[in-house]
Design a protein around this motif. Structure first.
Motif, short mmCIF file in Angstrom:
data_model
loop_
_atom_site.label_atom_id
_atom_site.label_comp_id
_atom_site.label_asym_id
_atom_site.label_seq_id
_atom_site.Cartn_x
_atom_site.Cartn_y
_atom_site.Cartn_z
N HIS A 190 4.94 12.34 -12.62
CA HIS A 190 6.06 11.33 -12.32
C HIS A 190 5.49 10.65 -11.12
N CYS A 191 5.82 9.43 -10.98
CA CYS A 191 5.33 8.65 -9.78
C CYS A 191 3.86 8.10 -10.02
N ASN A 192 3.25 7.81 -9.11
CA ASN A 192 1.74 7.67 -9.00
C ASN A 192 0.97 8.54 -8.11
N ALA A 193 0.45 9.34 -8.69
CA ALA A 193 -0.72 10.34 -7.61
C ALA A 193 -2.03 10.14 -8.01
N GLY A 194 -2.47 8.69 -8.30
CA GLY A 194 -3.88 8.66 -8.86
C GLY A 194 -4.61 7.98 -7.99
N GLY A 245 2.05 14.45 -7.26
CA GLY A 245 1.54 14.50 -6.18
C GLY A 245 2.66 15.15 -4.93
N CYS A 246 2.16 15.15 -3.65
CA CYS A 246 3.44 15.42 -2.79
C CYS A 246 3.11 14.76 -1.45
N ASP A 247 4.06 14.61 -0.64
CA ASP A 247 4.16 14.04 0.60
C ASP A 247 4.11 14.97 1.63
N ARG A 248 4.73 15.97 1.72
CA ARG A 248 4.87 16.91 2.70
C ARG A 248 5.17 18.32 2.01
N GLY A 275 -7.50 10.58 -7.25
CA GLY A 275 -6.07 10.91 -6.72
C GLY A 275 -5.87 12.48 -6.79
N THR A 276 -4.73 12.82 -6.61
CA THR A 276 -4.07 14.28 -6.53
C THR A 276 -3.61 14.61 -7.84
N GLY A 277 -2.37 14.41 -8.10
CA GLY A 277 -1.63 14.73 -9.12
C GLY A 277 -2.52 14.12 -10.54
N ASN A 312 8.55 15.33 -2.60
CA ASN A 312 7.65 14.54 -3.79
C ASN A 312 8.82 13.29 -3.99
N LYS A 313 8.29 12.54 -4.86
CA LYS A 313 8.67 11.26 -4.99
C LYS A 313 10.33 11.59 -5.82
N ILE A 314 11.18 10.70 -5.38
CA ILE A 314 12.69 11.09 -5.67
C ILE A 314 12.65 11.19 -7.40
N ALA A 349 7.21 3.45 9.90
CA ALA A 349 7.23 2.69 8.49
C ALA A 349 7.75 3.60 7.50
N ARG A 350 7.17 4.65 7.28
CA ARG A 350 7.71 5.63 6.43
C ARG A 350 7.46 7.07 6.71
N PRO A 351 8.68 7.74 7.05
CA PRO A 351 8.66 9.03 7.67
C PRO A 351 8.14 10.22 6.74
N LEU A 388 9.53 2.07 -10.03
CA LEU A 388 8.62 2.15 -11.07
C LEU A 388 7.10 2.23 -11.04
N GLN A 389 6.91 3.12 -10.07
CA GLN A 389 5.42 3.33 -9.93
C GLN A 389 4.74 4.01 -11.17
N GLY A 390 5.51 4.85 -11.77
CA GLY A 390 5.16 5.37 -13.15
C GLY A 390 4.76 4.30 -14.09
N VAL A 436 1.11 -1.21 -0.01
CA VAL A 436 -0.16 -0.08 -0.30
C VAL A 436 0.77 1.31 -0.06
N ARG A 437 0.63 2.24 -0.94
CA ARG A 437 1.50 3.38 -0.93
C ARG A 437 0.73 4.61 -1.69
N GLY A 438 1.69 5.69 -1.45
CA GLY A 438 0.96 6.93 -1.87
C GLY A 438 0.46 7.61 -0.68
N ALA A 439 0.84 8.65 -0.35
CA ALA A 439 0.67 9.33 0.97
C ALA A 439 -0.67 9.04 1.33
N PRO A 440 -1.79 9.64 0.56
CA PRO A 440 -3.17 9.45 1.29
C PRO A 440 -3.69 8.35 1.63
N ALA A 441 -3.16 7.18 0.78
CA ALA A 441 -3.81 5.89 0.81
C ALA A 441 -2.95 5.31 2.06
O1 MRU Z 1 6.85 6.02 -2.45
P1 MRU Z 1 5.48 6.17 -3.10
O2 MRU Z 1 5.01 5.12 -4.20
O3 MRU Z 1 4.54 5.99 -1.86
O4 MRU Z 1 5.25 7.65 -3.51
C1 MRU Z 1 4.14 8.22 -3.70
C2 MRU Z 1 4.34 9.65 -4.35
O5 MRU Z 1 5.46 9.87 -4.28
C3 MRU Z 1 3.22 10.08 -4.62
O6 MRU Z 1 3.48 11.19 -5.45
C4 MRU Z 1 2.80 10.86 -3.28
O7 MRU Z 1 2.76 10.05 -2.26
C5 MRU Z 1 1.49 11.68 -3.53
S1 MRU Z 1 0.24 10.56 -3.64
C6 MRU Z 1 -1.12 11.08 -4.00
#
Ligand code: MRU
Length: 325
Positions: A135-139, A214-217, A147-149, A226-228, A76-78, A174-176, A43-48
């Protein structure tokens, strides 16, 4: 596209590490299983992650020390603020004698509403036929719905817009490639996969009208984690004069971080770079790898931060606060 189900007091997630080749739903058995699911990106993506951690804290804290459970899950993920934000809400519900499962469901439902608003604000900045780089997955896989992005694209599709999306594959996990192209194909949105090092090419060729990520903080000054690789895309967008939009719920703004320098960046196992998704390692065993999961995009590179409370434009220090009024 669903990534989580809560049914008859049981929590299930779609294992995102297996996508796009296999759609497998997994029942979460206990807190260690939940911790590993976050850590390994099932499970990944900040809101999820926040929604998931809310249910996990509510489900598995019975008869246990909820504060220790919160600390355990948060570790688990800071980087993404959503994880600790959601577990804090469940702890508050516990302290005030509320129903923890109801609070977890509220976090989940509110996310749907927030993503819808972000998508509407985002869509107002785009035109039918635009070429979009992401970039990455923000859906939907990274959130609850829309989603966000990717939210403006999915909402736009519902409204009849036709976008042409270029998806960075997003090394090393490879989230994209695995998730964004899969999700957009399923949604019937035109998507073309590119390697991360092709972003400059598609921009120079005039194929890109806007970048959506999308963004994480978000720090108080508008620097965003955001994602690297995202900061490199932002530098390119600035060079080519292409708008660079960061999208996320307002709860992603962390006024406790004055600038991006205050955001803790998750460092992952370097072996992922050489070994994940390859039959044979791509470098020698002794070759060292550096594997930061996120990077900070400087606020000077960001055209707008799009939240559920509205659109913030530079100077972000002021505009982010004004969205609260
Ligand atoms: O490492 P991930 O796959 O959790 O990273 C996801 C991202 O970087 C997303 O862009 C970010 O969490 C925003 S999710 C809507």
């Amino acid at each position: 596209m669903e990534n989580l189900r809560f049914e008859k007091n049981k929590l299930y997630i779609l294992d995102q590490t297996l996508l796009p080749n296999e759609e497998k739903w997994v029942e979460i058995e206990n807190e260690k299983h939940a911790y590993d699911a976050i850590k390994t990106l099932m499970v990944r993506g900040a809101p999820a992650i926040g929604i998931f951690a809310g249910y996990v804290t509510a489900l598995f804290s019975k008869g246990k020390d909820i504060y220790k459970l919160k600390e355990y899950l948060d570790s688990a993920r800071p980087t993404a603020v959503n994880l600790s934000w959601a577990t804090k809400r469940i702890v508050h519900a516990f302290e005030s004698g509320g129903n923890l499962i109801d609070e977890a469901k509220a976090i989940h439902n509110e996310d749907i509403e927030m993503c819808r608003k972000i998508s509407e604000y985002g869509l107002s900045l785009l035109k039918d036929g635009d070429g979009i780089l992401t970039h990455c997955n923000a859906g939907e896989l990274a959130t609850s719905k829309y989603g966000t992005g990717l939210g403006p694209l999915i909402l736009g599709k519902e409204k009849g817009y036709k976008f042409h999306v270029y998806s960075d594959e997003t090394r090393p996990l490879l989230q994209g490639a695995r998730l964004t192209s899969y999700e957009l194909e399923k949604a019937g949105i035109d998507v073309t996969l590119i390697c991360d090092n092709m972003a400059s090419y598609v921009m120079k060729e005039g194929l890109i009208n806007a970048v959506l990520v999308g963004c994480d903080r978000v720090a108080a000054n508008g620097d965003t984690a955001n994602k690297i690789g995202t900061s490199g895309v932002a530098i390119l967008a600035k060079h080519y004069g292409i708008p660079f939009y960061v999208l996320g719920p307002y709860s992603t703004v962390d006024f406790g971080c004055k600038t991006g320098n205050d955001i803790e960046i998750e460092l992952r196992d370097g072996e992922e770079i050489k070994k994940m998704f390859y039959k044979k390692p791509t470098a020698l065993e002794e070759t060292k790898c550096l594997n930061p999961a996120f990077d900070v995009t400087d606020n000077s590179l960001i055209t707008a931060i799009i939240t559920d409370k509205g659109i913030a434009k530079p100077p972000f220090e002021k505009s982010l606060k004004e969205l609260l009024k």
